[in-house]
Write an enzyme that holds these catalytic residues in place. Sequence first.
Site, PDB file in Angstrom:
ATOM      1  N   LYS A  69     -68.852 -44.973  32.037  1.00 26.29           N
ATOM      2  CA  LYS A  69     -70.152 -44.278  32.046  1.00 26.29           C
ATOM      3  C   LYS A  69     -70.838 -44.287  33.417  1.00 26.29           C
ATOM      4  O   LYS A  69     -71.575 -43.367  33.742  1.00 26.29           O
ATOM      5  CB  LYS A  69     -71.086 -44.901  31.006  1.00 26.29           C
ATOM      6  CG  LYS A  69     -70.733 -44.526  29.575  1.00 26.29           C
ATOM      7  CD  LYS A  69     -71.748 -45.151  28.633  1.00 26.29           C
ATOM      8  CE  LYS A  69     -71.624 -44.604  27.235  1.00 26.29           C
ATOM      9  NZ  LYS A  69     -72.702 -45.095  26.356  1.00 26.29           N
ATOM     10  N   ASP A 105     -77.710 -40.954  25.162  1.00 25.33           N
ATOM     11  CA  ASP A 105     -77.884 -42.178  24.365  1.00 25.33           C
ATOM     12  C   ASP A 105     -79.358 -42.434  24.037  1.00 25.33           C
ATOM     13  O   ASP A 105     -79.706 -42.777  22.899  1.00 25.33           O
ATOM     14  CB  ASP A 105     -77.317 -43.393  25.118  1.00 25.33           C
ATOM     15  CG  ASP A 105     -75.794 -43.456  25.047  1.00 25.33           C
ATOM     16  OD1 ASP A 105     -75.222 -42.938  24.074  1.00 25.33           O
ATOM     17  OD2 ASP A 105     -75.183 -44.030  25.967  1.00 25.33           O
TER      18      ASP A 105
END
Length: 283
Positions: A69, A105
Site C-alpha cells: 500500500k 479505507d
Amino acid sequence: MQHAVRKYALLGWPVGHSVSPPMQEAAFRAAGIPAAYTLRPVPPERLSAEIHSLCTQGFDGWNITVPHKQRIIPFLDEVDPEARAAGSVNTVVNRDGRLIGCSTDGCGMAAAVRESFGLNVKDSAVVFLGAGGAARAVSIYFARHGAKRIWIFNRTLERACALAEDIARCAPGVRAEGAALDARDRQKVALAEADLLIQATSLGLHDGDPAPMPPEFLRPGLAVVEMIYRPTQFLRDAARAGCRTADGRGMLLHQGAESFRIWTGRPAPIEAMRHALDQALTQ
Ligand code: NDP
C-alpha cells in the site's frame, strides 16, 4: 483502446484469503459491466514488474493490499489527496495509461460506522486500538473529515505517538494523542469521552489471541467496530458489556464500493456486493 471485458485485480502478498473477487464480480454483474477481477500474488521485489505487466495487459484498475500500500506510490502518476495524506493507496485506476492512486479505507470505515451506528465522523471522538496501516488510513481520514478528538493506543508506543503527530499535522483542528496499548488509566479517560472505539490491531485473527484491551473498560452504549471481518471474542465481550458492535465486513464492503465507483464512475450496487460478501465469508 476500450476492452470488451474490463480487467481488474487485487495485488498483495499473500492474497489467497481475499473475498474481494466475488464481491467485485457481483458488483460488475449487477451493473451489467463485463469485467473480471483476479487475484495477483506479488512478492515485494516483483511489484515494479507486475505494474508494468498489468499496464501492458490493459488492466483498467486494481486494488492493493499488504505489503504494497505504501510501496506502490512511487510507481503512480498521481495520488489523490486522501491517499497522499494517509501515505497509503488501496485503489489504482488506469486512465489511458495514467495511473492514479486513491485510498478508500477511511471512506469505507466512515460509511460502515454511519450505516451500523448512525454515527457521523464530524465532531466524533474516536479511540483507535492499533497504529498499523489500516489504523493510519482511517484515523487520518477521520481527522481530515472533522473528528474532534482521536486517541491512538498501540503496542509500540513510538508508532502511536508518530501517528498522533501526523494526525495533528494534517488536521490542526483535531486533538490527537498517542499512548501505549496497556496505558490503562489513559484508556479509561479516553473511553469515558469517546463515541466510537475502532479495534485495528491484528489481535483476534487467531484463536487464543489475548484481548487488545480489558473488556471491563467498555461502557454500555459505546459503538465498537472491529476491523477483522469475522466476529471476534473482543466483539462478543463488547456486546456482552452493552456496547453496540459491528465487525469489519462493513468497512470491507464500503471500501470496495468506493473502489468500484472510482473505476466505473457509477454508484456501487451495494446490496449485490453485500450479498456476495456474506456468502463468501460464510463458506
Ligand atoms: P499492520 O500489520 O499494518 O498493523 C498491525 C497492528 O496490530 C499494529 O498496530 C500492531 O502493533 C498490532 N499488533 C500486531 N500484533 C500485536 C500483538 N501481539 N499485540 C498487540 N498489538 C499487535 O496491519 P493492518 O493495519 O493492515 O491491519 C490491521 C487489522 O485490520 C488486521 O486484522 C486486518 O485484517 C484488518 N483490516 C481490515 C480491513 C477491512 O476492510 N475490514 C482493511 C484493512 C485491514 P505494533 O505497531 O506494535 O506492531
